[in-house]
Design an enzyme around this catalytic site. Structure first.
Site, PDB file in Angstrom:
ATOM      1  N   LYS A 126     -13.918 -17.394  -5.588  1.00 22.40           N
ATOM      2  CA  LYS A 126     -14.024 -16.576  -4.379  1.00 22.40           C
ATOM      3  C   LYS A 126     -12.972 -15.464  -4.404  1.00 22.40           C
ATOM      4  O   LYS A 126     -11.969 -15.570  -5.128  1.00 22.40           O
ATOM      5  CB  LYS A 126     -13.840 -17.472  -3.151  1.00 22.40           C
ATOM      6  CG  LYS A 126     -12.508 -18.210  -3.134  1.00 22.40           C
ATOM      7  CD  LYS A 126     -12.504 -19.332  -2.107  1.00 22.40           C
ATOM      8  CE  LYS A 126     -11.124 -19.961  -2.033  1.00 22.40           C
ATOM      9  NZ  LYS A 126     -11.127 -21.277  -1.416  1.00 22.40           N
ATOM     10  N   TYR A 175      11.339   7.152   2.765  1.00 25.05           N
ATOM     11  CA  TYR A 175      11.142   7.257   4.208  1.00 25.05           C
ATOM     12  C   TYR A 175      12.279   6.603   4.966  1.00 25.05           C
ATOM     13  O   TYR A 175      12.770   5.539   4.569  1.00 25.05           O
ATOM     14  CB  TYR A 175       9.832   6.571   4.614  1.00 25.05           C
ATOM     15  CG  TYR A 175       8.596   7.351   4.266  1.00 25.05           C
ATOM     16  CD1 TYR A 175       8.368   8.610   4.824  1.00 25.05           C
ATOM     17  CD2 TYR A 175       7.656   6.841   3.383  1.00 25.05           C
ATOM     18  CE1 TYR A 175       7.231   9.325   4.505  1.00 25.05           C
ATOM     19  CE2 TYR A 175       6.516   7.547   3.053  1.00 25.05           C
ATOM     20  CZ  TYR A 175       6.310   8.802   3.621  1.00 25.05           C
ATOM     21  OH  TYR A 175       5.189   9.501   3.302  1.00 25.05           O
TER      22      TYR A 175
END
Ligand SMILES: *Cc1c(COP(=O)(O)O)cnc(C)c1O
Length: 815
Positions: free
Chosen positions: A484, A710
């Site tokens: 999965k 940043y």
């Protein structure tokens, strides 16, 4: 190889059932290879969880006529030759020992902890202008690989190079007489595989057994090793500092280049050799090769010129996504016959498309006359059902009449010029050529463009990990592997294909569309869908998927779809909620479940399952036992009331490890496949599967007081070198990993991540690291491990692995 069944029977002292005196030219241990044919002798090996005897009927139907077995299947004794022996592996090794005795030429035997394959490949390159060399393909150095390598020798070869790898005691004694080296090379001793040995002396002694009958042993001078070597063993040693050695080497790296100068002092001679590498491992490996050339009395000028053209050995077969939905198997660095066979088997195991193309250069070093070589290559192409061959090179062009579907070009440049006019779409393509043909240019055109950031998936490691868990469960227990969420982030159909090839029993996916795309990729194996939406039921049936049913509502809806489609006995999987409280029939709905099932013939209960909430808790197992008891009670009731015998399963990876007595009929292996265990003791036995890699885009030096990124989260305290790496949170790197919590590895050294992680980039401090723009960066893999990263980020490895975004290209490889 050219022996009759009669001769082999005598060599193995085997009982034989039929005796058609078939002539044998190929030895096989792989039932899945399309190369198995009439003249193949198949050795039916078996292990704790593997028994190749089961493939005999299929092999007979595909034309194989001769087998070495421990037990002849009675129903087939009239159809094939069965050589019956006590132990099939020992028989394979015995045959190789005999076969080796037929050849008198020099043989180099290589062992040691590292560098075996590189030394072997380099020696092959250095010696092949003068000899017809037979060598182990890839790293075939195991108890099975070594005999197979030696058995592929032919009468034209006049020099052998074989490597031997062992992981515990009492293994070398089987390999030594098969290789019977005249020249021994002991590359070095490291700490890998120490688990198999009591101590380092035992490990060295075991490895040295390879050389007991060698004329000469080449090694780095070492008092510790010498005292473990027999007194009468002739030694030819080298050292960078020990004057007792026969050859003294002084290595100096040439600045601003990739070159190292080796000054060599030997027998009153002094000379310099340049090699195009600077790392210590390459210097050591090149020195081992230099020693062989000295021993073989090569002149200095030849040694200098050949060593100066050593190259980086690519030991991996890579699988890449190509243009127009093609799949590319990239093996663009060698073109000998043995490795061609391996690459073709790999192409078969991973093919997504029916159409298969092989792009191949002239074949080197087969030892055989050219006509015979190309005849053999042509017949390999046929047995592997290759739809189209593109032959590049003047020699293969001369023999194009031997092939069925070939197009030839005199050179790589000619091919590249015509590339635009040719079509490549929806096919699997093997690109295989000698180094000199520079097929990397071909791959560049065929492969989808990668960003610099890739997630590399080691397919061997997946096979190893699955094998490890297989050996932990009973032979009768079936194995479902969970794929999965893109196989926990590692890929999609590529992983599923491999698992199908490894003959696991079931695959598990979360949603129907995951199963559908696997079916579209050609997978035939049973697939269970854990969490199907009712709207997907019709396509579940169309695509032969098997739904997990977890509610009365869902069951009734599924039965209705079956009735509309007029299908009977369609397999379903009943999920019981035993305490996870996520999906499943609760205890008070079991009676109604049984009632509904009693009144329908549309569905058949293929299995009953539940899921443990705390199987990874090594301290407190009480809740798990509560769940296990409830599962036993409820599933037994369904079984007896309905009089059915479905499979039952409840264990995931950590359940397999911690509750082995509750395997029932099947287990559901997930994260263990991808190399992660919750138990550090077990983790040691698993191999790393995923490595997230990038490169350095830019390096800058900033002054004290300047900031990075940043919000200016990093302020330099001194002059600092900053490497910018093109991977960010949009690729799956958690922002929590920035600001010196995490690090990346640049040239095997830790570089702390400084400042905030950006969307597409992050910055690392590389002040103390020798590195340049374009150098490779490891983001996770062996170091840091996913486990380490998950711990620092206060999450679990599952989230780190599945979080790698789909924009990061996956590249698959085999070693
Ligand atoms: C994902 C999953 C597994 C596998 O779990 P791991 O811990 O990765 O081994 C097994 N069963 C079910 C129902 C799952 O959802």
């Amino acid at each position: 190889m050219n022996l009759s069944v009669q001769e082999i029977k005598n060599i193995l002292k085997a009982e034989v059932t039929l005796n058609s005196n078939q002539f044998i030219d190929t030895i096989s241990v792989d039932s899945r290879s399309l190369q198995n044919k009439e003249n193949t002798l198949f050795f039916a090996l078996s292990g704790p969880n593997y028994n190749a005897h089961q493939f005999i009927p299929d092999l007979i139907s595909r034309g194989v006529h001769s087998f070495v077995v421990s037990q002849a299947p009675q129903e087939f004794v009239a159809d094939a030759n069965f050589l019956v022996v006590d132990n099939v592996l020992i028989a394979l090794q015995q045959l190789a020992v005999y076969y080796r005795s037929l050849f008198e030429f020099p043989v180099v035997g290589i062992t040691g902890s590292n560098g075996k394959t590189i030394v072997k490949e380099w020696l092959n390159f250095l010696l092949s202008p003068d000899y017809n060399v037979i060598r182990s393909p890839k790293s075939y150095n195991s108890q099975v690989g070594v005999p197979l390598s030696v058995l592929s020798t032919n009468e034209r070869h006049n020099f052998g190079i074989f490597e031997a790898g062992i992981s515990t005691v009492n293994e070398m004694k089987f390999l030594a007489p098969i290789i019977k080296p005249t020249i021994g090379i002991f590359t070095n001793i490291g700490s890998s595989h120490n688990e198999g040995f009591e101590n380092i002396q035992q490990k060295i002694s075991e490895k040295l057994e390879l050389f007991e009958n060698s004329d000469i042993l080449i090694l780095e001078e070492s008092a510790a090793v010498r005292q473990l070597i027999a007194k009468d063993q002739k030694i030819f040693s080298w050292s960078r500092n020990n004057a007792a050695a026969d050859v003294l080497i002084n290595a100096s790296k040439v600045e601003n280049s990739d070159t190292t100068n080796l000054s060599v002092k030997f027998d009153n001679q002094n000379f310099e050799v340049k090699i195009p590498f600077q790392d210590d491992a390459s210097i050591q490996n090149a020195t081992s090769c230099l020693m062989v050339l000295l021993y073989l009395k090569y002149d200095v000028a030849t040694i200098q010129s050949r060593l100066s053209s050593l190259y980086k050995v690519e030991m991996r077969l890579q699988l890449k996504n190509g243009i127009n939905r093609c799949v590319i198997v990239d093996d663009s660095y060698s073109s000998d016959f043995q490795s061609l066979k391996i690459a073709l088997d790999f192409l078969e195991s991973q093919k997504k498309h029916l159409k298969k193309t092989v792009i191949i250069s002239d074949i080197y070093q087969s030892g055989l006359p050219l006509e015979e070589v190309y005849r053999k290559v042509a017949s390999l192409m046929q047995s592997n059902q290759i739809s189209r061959v593109i032959g590049i090179g003047e020699v293969i062009s001369c023999y194009e009449h031997l092939f069925v579907n070939i197009e030839t070009f005199a050179s790589t440049a000619d091919f590249l010029e015509k590339f635009e006019e040719m079509t490549f779409a929806d096919e699997s393509i093997l690109v295989k050529g000698a180094r000199s043909f520079k097929f990397e240019k071909v791959v560049l055109l065929l492969a989808e463009k990668n960003h610099e950031t890739v997630l590399e998936i080691n397919l061997n490691a997946i096979a190893h990990n699955v094998g490890f868990f297989k050996s932990k469960i009973a032979t009768t227990t079936k194995l479902m592997v969970m794929v999965k969420a893109f196989a926990y982030g590692s890929g999609g159909f590529e992983i599923a294909k491999l698992l199908e090839y490894l003959k696991v029993d079931y695959l598990g996916v979360a949603f129907a569309d995951e199963g559908i795309s696997l079916r579209n990729a050609g997978l035939k194996i049973p697939i269970m869908v854990l969490n199907p939406e009712n709207s997907s039921f019709p396509s579940i049936i169309t695509f032969k998927l098997e739904a997990e049913i977890y509610s009365i509502k869902g069951l009734k809806a599924f039965i209705k779809v079956c009735e509309e489609k007029k299908v009977e006995n369609y397999p379903i999987h009943i999920k019981i909620d035993t305490g996870m409280h996520r999906l499943g029939f609760e205890e008070n709905t079991i009676d109604e479940l049984i009632e509904v099932l009693k009144h329908t013939t549309s569905v058949k209960v293929q299995s009953i399952l539940s899921h443990l909430a705390t199987s990874d808790n090594l301290e407190d197992q009480s809740f798990a036992h509560h769940q296990l008891n409830l599962f036993e009670k409820l599933s037994s009731r369904i079984i007896s009331d309905l009089g059915i015998s479905p499979l039952r399963h409840i264990l995931n990876t950590s359940g397999i490890s911690n509750f082995p007595e509750h395997q029932y009929d099947m287990v559901r292996l997930g994260i263990g496949t991808y190399g992660i265990s919750n138990d550090p003791a077990e983790q040691k036995y698993l191999q790393n599967v995923s490595t997230l890699k990038s490169i350095i885009s830019q390096i800058r030096t900033i002054s004290q007081g300047e900031s990075v990124g940043y919000s200016q989260k990093f302020i330099a305290e001194k002059i600092t070198r900053i490497a910018t790496i093109p991977i960010g949170y949009a690729d799956g790197i958690d922002r929590g990993w920035g600001n010196k919590v995490g690090y990346v590895m640049i040239n095997n050294q830790k570089a702390e991540i400084v400042g905030n992680v950006c969307m597409d980039m992050l910055m690392a401090d590389c002040s103390d690291i020798q590195c340049k723009e374009g150098d490779e960066v490891e983001v996770f893999g062996k170091n840091p491990t996913v486990i380490e990263m998950a711990e620092a980020l206060n999450t679990i490895p599952y989230e780190v692995l599945t979080g790698v975004s789909q924009r990061v290209k996956r590249v698959f490889y085999r070693e």
